[in-house]
Design an enzyme around this catalytic site. Structure first.
Site, short mmCIF file in Angstrom:
data_model
loop_
_atom_site.label_atom_id
_atom_site.label_comp_id
_atom_site.label_asym_id
_atom_site.label_seq_id
_atom_site.Cartn_x
_atom_site.Cartn_y
_atom_site.Cartn_z
N HIS A 135 39.43 -3.51 0.34
CA HIS A 135 39.38 -2.10 0.78
C HIS A 135 40.47 -1.24 0.15
CE1 HIS A 135 36.33 -3.01 3.66
NE2 HIS A 135 37.09 -3.86 4.33
N ASP A 172 31.81 -10.56 2.03
CA ASP A 172 32.45 -10.06 3.25
C ASP A 172 31.47 -9.06 3.91
OD1 ASP A 172 35.56 -9.58 4.40
OD2 ASP A 172 34.25 -7.83 4.65
C1 X5A Z 1 39.15 -7.32 4.91
C2 X5A Z 1 38.40 -6.81 6.11
C3 X5A Z 1 38.08 -5.10 7.74
C4 X5A Z 1 38.69 -3.85 8.26
C5 X5A Z 1 37.96 -3.37 9.50
C6 X5A Z 1 38.59 -2.13 10.06
N1 X5A Z 1 38.76 -5.62 6.60
N2 X5A Z 1 37.84 -1.59 11.15
O1 X5A Z 1 37.54 -7.51 6.63
ZN ZN Z 2 35.54 -7.69 6.17
#
Ligand code: X5A
Ligand code: ZN
Length: 663
Positions: A135, A172
């Protein structure tokens, strides 16, 4: 050559220091649970452990801006209040005095893995890291991510090793928008992501995550988004997307390296994903990618928030990397309606970019591009119920042990053919009691077929007892041998044989109709044969020597049928004069290891000696050699494959790629 595992306890040494409901699931135990599961199952010991290192500034700057790096560099010296305030400028992420150190180790771990694989120290591997990466953007932390581990690894591989094409598979359950933004105009990096989307109602709520965002400029077509618009997706939904989108496109792209954003919040039990795919699915997803890029695959941990599900899923992934037999996937249904809508939309959005999708006969784009499933009263109610049930704990069975038989590959060869390295030759000692053979007399006309056949039967018996994983036999008359084997095996209850016959040649009609054998014949014969539920002839008139048409039929017909049928034994037969090129044959051999826990018996005709060694190498678990970038398959053949799918899709629901018109 082994499988790398990269892990360092140091990456557990940061955590959320204040209350934030959005971040509370990202805990240090994610890493210890993953690693302990590997240790408990004896997997960590079977891997080559590579040390972590800190990434240096120049490496982080391959993806991030100097301003952002400088800002993150200050965080180790900040007070709690400063950290909270610093965190506020980003979405769903937290900082800690030690996170900068860990983030450098996470990037460095991914780079160590790339080095290990590219320098040939290991064949593949997995890095267990925190913080995750997909992200984070050029100048922003986001979604628990600080630096974009996998994006940096891709740029690094290009720069240091001159890698031309990289495939990034992001399984993911969140959209790795950071990776998308990094490569959206870059045709050398193909980014694939599926993600919970719910028509933009799910985090990070971006229009950019939808299926029609395909990349920009030269990079058009090299960004593939598969939005999941409902929760509860199952193994069948995931497999459909691999068979009907990712694999055909990935083989057409022909990467030199595969990177996986390996998040396991897409597995059952995860509080974020709310999906229902079981941990075993990751064994298959991993395996299906392992014959690309000559096996060069690096998996880097992203999300995964149910510690049980996470540990099991990590183990399944690593076991496939190690080459253990694949677990059976039972109870596969067809994809759900919402998954079909996604599948259809993605294929339509990409058909102009990929020749493997050009002939897709799903609905025309115009009818679906604006289509949004409106929540009717009924569906709203369903959704409320789903949300309710999502708060309950999901229960699933612990994955079964994946036991490697003591012998991987056994061969039955005439005396004058040399046994391939590492295979076990079956000789007279193993010959079976002839009482268990039911052979018709006219099958026994060659030199000494009885001896050869009894050795083949002995091989099958030992496969059944799980003493041998797979086998190869060079026989005088391959059609006769195939008939005998099917008869022998089908004589018992519960035998489900997947007979894959490559090349022309008559398959006796009792085999086609016995209901205990699913026959898929890929040939270039001109005769139009009548197909039935259990006899699927794929006639590639134009492309018997062309890999693209052949592989197309493997991904879009054979794999879905194989998964749905769930055979106990795969019989792979190459009839004389089959002109299919060797590379495609080897890919087929490798891919078929998905079924029957690797119990494949390959039958080759005696004059096919040159095929023995390369086929045995794949049976022993070596990756099949890459085929090169594929050309478009001949229109006539692509259409023939589509016709088969649409005719058989009511019997075999995994062949579907479009939602039924009503209902
Ligand atoms: C790497 C990952 C998820 C973030 C979720 C925030 N991030 N609501 O799985
Ligand atoms: Zn994730």
């Amino acid at each position: 050559m082994g499988t790398a595992l990269i892990y360092d306890e140091e990456m557990t040494k940061y955590k959320l220091l204040w209350v934030d409901p959005a971040c509370k699931i990202e805990v240090p135990e994610r890493l210890t649970a993953s690693h302990e599961a590997l240790v408990r199952n004896g997997l960590a010991d079977r891997c080559v452990s590579l040390p972590v290192r800190e990434a240096v500034d120049a490496e982080i700057l391959l993806v991030h801006s100097e301003e952002y790096l400088e800002a993150v560099k200050q965080t180790p010296h900040m007070t709690l209040e400063d950290l909270k305030e610093f965190t506020l400028q980003y979405g769903d992420v937290y900082f800690h005095p030690n996170i900068y150190h860990c983030a450098k180790l996470a990037v460095g771990s991914a780079l160590q893995l790339v080095d290990g694989v590219m320098m040939g120290k290991v064949k593949n591997g997995m890095a267990l890291v925190r913080p995750p990466g997909h992200h984070s953007m050029r100048s922003a932390a986001n979604g628990f991510c600080v630096f974009n581990n996998v994006a940096i690894a891709a740029r690094y591989a290009k720069q240091k090793y001159g890698v031309k094409r990289i495939l990034i598979v992001d399984w993911d359950i969140h959209h790795g928008q950071g990776v998308q933004y990094c490569f959206e105009d870059d045709p050398s990096v193909l980014y694939f992501s599926w993600h919970r989307y719910e028509h933009q109602k799910f985090w990070p709520h971006l229009r950019d995550s939808d299926y029609d965002i395909v990349g920009k400029g030269d990079g058009a077509g090299f960004n593939i988004n598969v939005p999941w618009n409902k929760v509860g997706m199952e193994n069948s939904d995931y497999l459909s997307v691999f068979c009907h989108i990712l694999l055909p496109v990935a083989y057409e792209f022909c990467p030199d390296l595969v990177l996986v954003c390996a998040g396991f919040d897409s597995a059952i039990g995860d509080p974020e994903g709310k999906m229902c795919a079981t941990p075993e699915i990751f064994a298959h997803l991993t395996h299906l990618l392992m014959n690309l890029a000559g096996g060069k695959l690096c998996a880097v941990l992203e999300g995964g928030y149910n510690l049980t599900s996470l540990g099991q899923s990590v183990c399944q992934t690593v076991q496939s990397l190690l080459g253990d037999p694949l677990p059976p996937l039972t109870d596969l249904s067809g994809p759900c309606r919402s998954a079909l809508e996604s599948l259809q939309s993605v294929r339509a959005a990409h058909r102009q970019h990929w020749s493997c999708l050009k002939h897709a006969v799903d609905l025309p784009t115009s009818e679906i591009s604006t289509k949004r499933v409106k929540l009717s009263g009924e569906e709203a109610k369903e959704q409320a119920e789903e949300e309710q049930s999502g708060t309950e704990e999901k229960i699933w069975a612990e994955p079964l042990k994946r036991v490697s038989p003591p012998v991987c590959s056994a061969v039955v060869l005439p005396d004058d053919v040399v046994c391939p390295d590492a295979c076990e030759r079956l000789g007279s000692a193993e010959e079976l009691n002839p009482h268990s053979l039911i052979l018709k007399k006219d099958f026994l006309k060659d030199d000494d077929p009885l001896t050869a056949f009894s050795r083949v039967f002995s091989l099958i018996e030992r496969m059944k007892k799980n003493e041998i994983r797979n086998g190869l036999a060079l026989v005088g008359d391959v059609t006769m041998a195939m008939t005998c084997v099917v008869q022998h095996v089908a004589a018992e209850d519960n035998s489900r044989i997947l007979l894959v016959c490559v090349g022309n040649g008559n398959i006796p009609s009792h085999i086609k109709e016995d209901g205990k054998t699913l026959v898929v014949q890929i040939s270039c014969e001109n005769t139009v044969e009548q197909e039935s539920k259990y006899y699927v002839p794929v006639c590639l008139k134009k492309s018997c020597t062309d890999s693209s048409g052949f592989l197309q039929s493997v991904f879009s017909v054979l794999l879905p049928l194989g998964y749905q049928y769930n055979p106990r034994l795969v019989l792979l037969v190459r009839t004389p004069g089959s002109e299919v090129c060797d590379g495609a044959w080897l890919q087929l051999t490798g891919l078929l290891q998905s079924f029957a826990q690797g119990h494949t018996l390959v039958l080759l005709q005696e004059d096919d000696k040159a095929c023995v060694d390369p086929t045995a190498a794949v049976l022993l678990g070596n990756p099949a050699p890459p085929l090169g970038q594929l050309q478009a398959s001949p229109t006539e053949d692509a259409e023939a494959v589509e016709r088969i799918r649409s005719r058989l899709k009511d019997d075999w629901k995994l062949l579907m790629t479009a939602a039924p018109e009503n209902g």
